[in-house]
Design a protein around this motif. Structure first.
Motif, PDB file in Angstrom:
ATOM      1  N   ASP A 264       0.858  -1.188   0.000  1.00 51.51           N
ATOM      2  CA  ASP A 264       0.000   0.000   0.000  1.00 51.51           C
ATOM      3  C   ASP A 264       0.897   1.241   0.000  1.00 51.51           C
TER       4      ASP A 264
ATOM      5  N   THR B 121       1.908   3.089   2.189  1.00 51.03           N
ATOM      6  CA  THR B 121       2.850   3.235   3.300  1.00 51.03           C
ATOM      7  C   THR B 121       3.959   2.194   3.271  1.00 51.03           C
ATOM      8  N   THR B 122       3.951   1.283   2.301  1.00 53.12           N
ATOM      9  CA  THR B 122       5.004   0.272   2.197  1.00 53.12           C
ATOM     10  C   THR B 122       6.365   0.965   2.102  1.00 53.12           C
TER      11      THR B 122
ATOM     12  N   SER C 147       6.734   5.487  -4.263  1.00 49.48           N
ATOM     13  CA  SER C 147       5.952   4.618  -3.393  1.00 49.48           C
ATOM     14  C   SER C 147       4.847   3.959  -4.208  1.00 49.48           C
TER      15      SER C 147
ATOM     16  N   SER D  70       1.149   3.119  -5.296  1.00 45.81           N
ATOM     17  CA  SER D  70      -0.139   3.821  -5.197  1.00 45.81           C
ATOM     18  C   SER D  70      -1.172   3.212  -6.130  1.00 45.81           C
TER      19      SER D  70
ATOM     20  N   SER E 217       6.492   0.898   9.474  1.00 40.74           N
ATOM     21  CA  SER E 217       6.954   2.280   9.620  1.00 40.74           C
ATOM     22  C   SER E 217       8.199   2.488   8.778  1.00 40.74           C
ATOM     23  N   GLN E 218       8.111   3.393   7.824  1.00 43.92           N
ATOM     24  CA  GLN E 218       9.269   3.704   6.977  1.00 43.92           C
ATOM     25  C   GLN E 218      10.462   4.124   7.839  1.00 43.92           C
TER      26      GLN E 218
END
Ligand code: MN
Length: 257
Positions: A26, A28-29, A43, A45, A151-152
């Motif tokens: 997603d 946030t990956t 990222s 999307s 969390s990146q």
């Protein structure tokens, strides 16, 4: 019973467990962040095409945007300059995509030292206890880093000196590339190399040595803790992107219970 019937029946009865080694994709990956002046990937999307509406009354679908090296993914030899004459991701033999795997657990060491490096002596000690690395198979290197993948910031673990994530020493990368019988290295981190590998001599030794030797990488794996040290079979499914350097991949492991 034919062997494929045995396989299906064992999966249905859970005598063989299917472990999903893949991170959900997603926006946030986590994705790798290279410093200036290098270019970065995007990222993941989704862009909605229609959702049972005027644009498509009975159907829902999206366009996706992703890097080849986003989320759980496969590194093909051409990803690195040392492998530039090697296979692109569409040319990786399908017989390499189903292969035995061993799991080496160094999560305690990585918890104590985020810059922990796997050395040849660690692998030799593991072989002393569990037997040789699989010929034509994967070395899956567990560090516990999958727990940070939500969390990146925690996943990349960077400070003013750069990222701090576990990896493989120069000597071990060369040994895995040139002497070990494996087809590749699978890791839980954002790439097969350590966070500090930009400062190694040579830099990024896993990428340089393994891809240069025609071997492969699997990254951002999850759930390696569910695998036994030996005996699993990995099914890796990168998209056959023509000319591609890698691809997001669904990666599954079969484990006999
Ligand atoms: Mn990659």
């Amino acid at each position: 019973m034919p062997v494929l019937d045995q396989l299906v029946s064992a999966i249905r009865s859970a005598a063989i467990e299917v472990v999903d080694l893949t991170a959900r994709l997603d926006a946030t990956t986590p994705v790798i962040q290279l410093p200036e002046p290098f270019a970065n990937t995007v990222s993941f999307s989704l862009r909605e095409v229609s959702h049972y509406d005027a644009r498509g009354p009975a159907w829902y679908w999206n366009d996706i945007t992703t890097g080849e090296h986003t989320g759980t993914h496969f590194d093909a030899p051409v990803h690195w300059i040392t492998g530039r004459d090697g296979a692109d991701v569409s040319a990786v033999p399908v017989t390499s995509l189903i292969a035995p795997a061993v799991m080496l657990d160094f999560s305690e060491q990585a918890a104590a030292d985020p810059d922990f490096l796997l050395e040849p002596a660690h692998v030799r000690q593991w072989e002393h206890e569990h037997g040789p690395l699989p010929d034509g198979g994967w070395l899956l290197y567990r560090t516990g880093w999958d727990a940070r993948s939500g969390s990146q910031r925690a996943f990349l673990n960077a400070d003013e000196t750069g990222p701090h994530t576990p990896g493989v020493s120069v000597a071990c990368a060369r040994w895995l590339a040139d002497e070990a019988p494996v087809i590749g290295l699978g890791v839980e981190t954002v790439g097969t190399d350590a966070g500090a590998a930009h400062s190694f001599d040579p830099p990024f030794p896993c990428h340089a040595a393994l891809l240069g030797a025609g071997k492969y990488g699997l990254t951002q794996l999850q759930n390696l803790a569910a695998l036994p040290p030996t005996g699993a079979v990995v099914i890796a499914g990168p998209l056959p992107i023509a000319g591609g350097s890698g691809s997001p991949a669904r990666v599954l492991a079969l484990v006999e219970r």
